[in-house]
Design an enzyme around this catalytic site. Structure first.
Site, PDB file in Angstrom:
ATOM      1  N   GLU A  85       0.077  -1.670   3.772  1.00 31.90           N
ATOM      2  CA  GLU A  85      -1.350  -2.011   3.873  1.00 31.90           C
ATOM      3  C   GLU A  85      -2.192  -1.256   2.844  1.00 31.90           C
ATOM      4  O   GLU A  85      -3.175  -1.793   2.327  1.00 31.90           O
ATOM      5  CB  GLU A  85      -1.880  -1.737   5.279  1.00 31.90           C
ATOM      6  N   ASN A  88       6.258   2.448   8.287  1.00 28.33           N
ATOM      7  CA  ASN A  88       5.060   3.251   8.064  1.00 28.33           C
ATOM      8  C   ASN A  88       5.299   4.729   8.350  1.00 28.33           C
ATOM      9  O   ASN A  88       4.825   5.596   7.621  1.00 28.33           O
ATOM     10  CB  ASN A  88       3.906   2.732   8.925  1.00 28.33           C
TER      11      ASN A  88
END
Length: 288
Positions: free
Chosen positions: A85, A119
């Site tokens: 992201e 992540n």
């Protein structure tokens, strides 16, 4: 990746690895239109440092997106982000129309697992974001801490330590996210169940810039203060009666008088009698 493969990705509504031409899309890196990519609702990260994003955007402007993002195919020309992201946001900042992406086919649960694992492994999530990610994954697909440990490659004790942070007062959780205190401070404070006491110690940590060790001492002192204090011993005011004093009572009443004295100095004298006549005799002595 060639324009031909890009065109095939857009022209074919591939929904599984068994579909026609899936091998040319799934598992490959292709240039995707940024507008065709939606943000993953399972994204663990919720805080993005604007300055850091600008620095990444500058790097991408000069060197391009070196590491592709990972997406899952939802529908015709529609994708959902799994990881990357920051790279996607930075690319939008400099106005890129496309971004290199690694294509996967995944259901919601698989997407959640991939987003969490990738992540945590690749980015510096704050401890509360990690804890929330673990908790959400456990809730959504019913994993135990042991199963979670196997899925994300972390020790069960490590996962347990993160999850315990969610028992902290929300103010303290925010303090950890904003960097006012560390996870070590939070792990020390969590040993206090009373939320008001937690926040009192948190405020002392921040205002006095206390270390983790200082915090552990504060917590220890707090627990010591809760222990019941031993009852104070009454002062001893007792005294002794010697034999000569006892003899005076015995001679006066004509009987063996019993004298008892307590530790507080109080006592009683017992005068025995053998008959009504003896009782009346003692009464006359007392009357004088």
């Amino acid at each position: 990746m060639t324009k031909a493969i890009k065109k095939q990705a857009l022209d074919n509504d591939i929904k599984s690895v068994e579909d026609k031409n899936a091998d040319k899309v799934v598992g490959n890196i292709i240039e995707l239109e940024i507008e065709a990519i939606e943000i993953n609702p399972f994204q663990p990260r919720s805080n993005f440092n604007e300055e850091s994003l600008k620095e990444l955007a500058t790097s991408i402007k000069e060197l391009g997106v070196i590491q592709p993002i990972t997406v899952r195919k939802l529908d015709f020309n529609k994708y959902q982000l799994i990881s990357g992201e920051r790279r996607l946001r930075a690319s939008k900042l400099i106005g890129l129309a496309t971004v290199p992406a690694y294509i996967r086919i995944a259901n919601d649960n698989e997407s959640l697992v991939m987003a969490l694992v990738e992540n945590i492994q690749r980015h510096d999530l704050d401890p509360i974001e990690i804890a929330l990610s673990y908790q959400r994954l456990m809730d959504e697909i019913q994993l135990t801490q042991e199963q979670m440990s196997e899925r994300v490659g972390k020790k069960r004790s490590t996962i347990a330590n993160y999850l315990r942070l969610l028992k902290l007062d929300p103010i303290i959780q925010t303090g950890i996210r904003d960097g006012f205190i560390s996870m070590g401070h939070g792990r020390a404070i969590i040993n206090i169940e009373d939320l008001d006491a937690q926040t009192d110690i948190y405020q002392k940590i921040v205002s006095q810039n206390l270390s983790v060790r200082d915090t552990e001492s504060l917590v220890k002192n707090y627990h010591e203060s809760l222990k019941p204090k031993p009852a104070a011993k009454a002062k001893t005011t007792s005294f002794d009666i010697d034999e000569s004093q006892k003899k005076i009572f015995n001679n006066y009443f004509g009987n063996l008088v019993d004298i008892k004295i307590a530790t507080n100095g109080k006592g009683k004298i017992t005068i025995p009698f053998r008959s009504e006549e003896d009782f009346n005799r003692i009464m006359e002595l007392i009357k004088g």
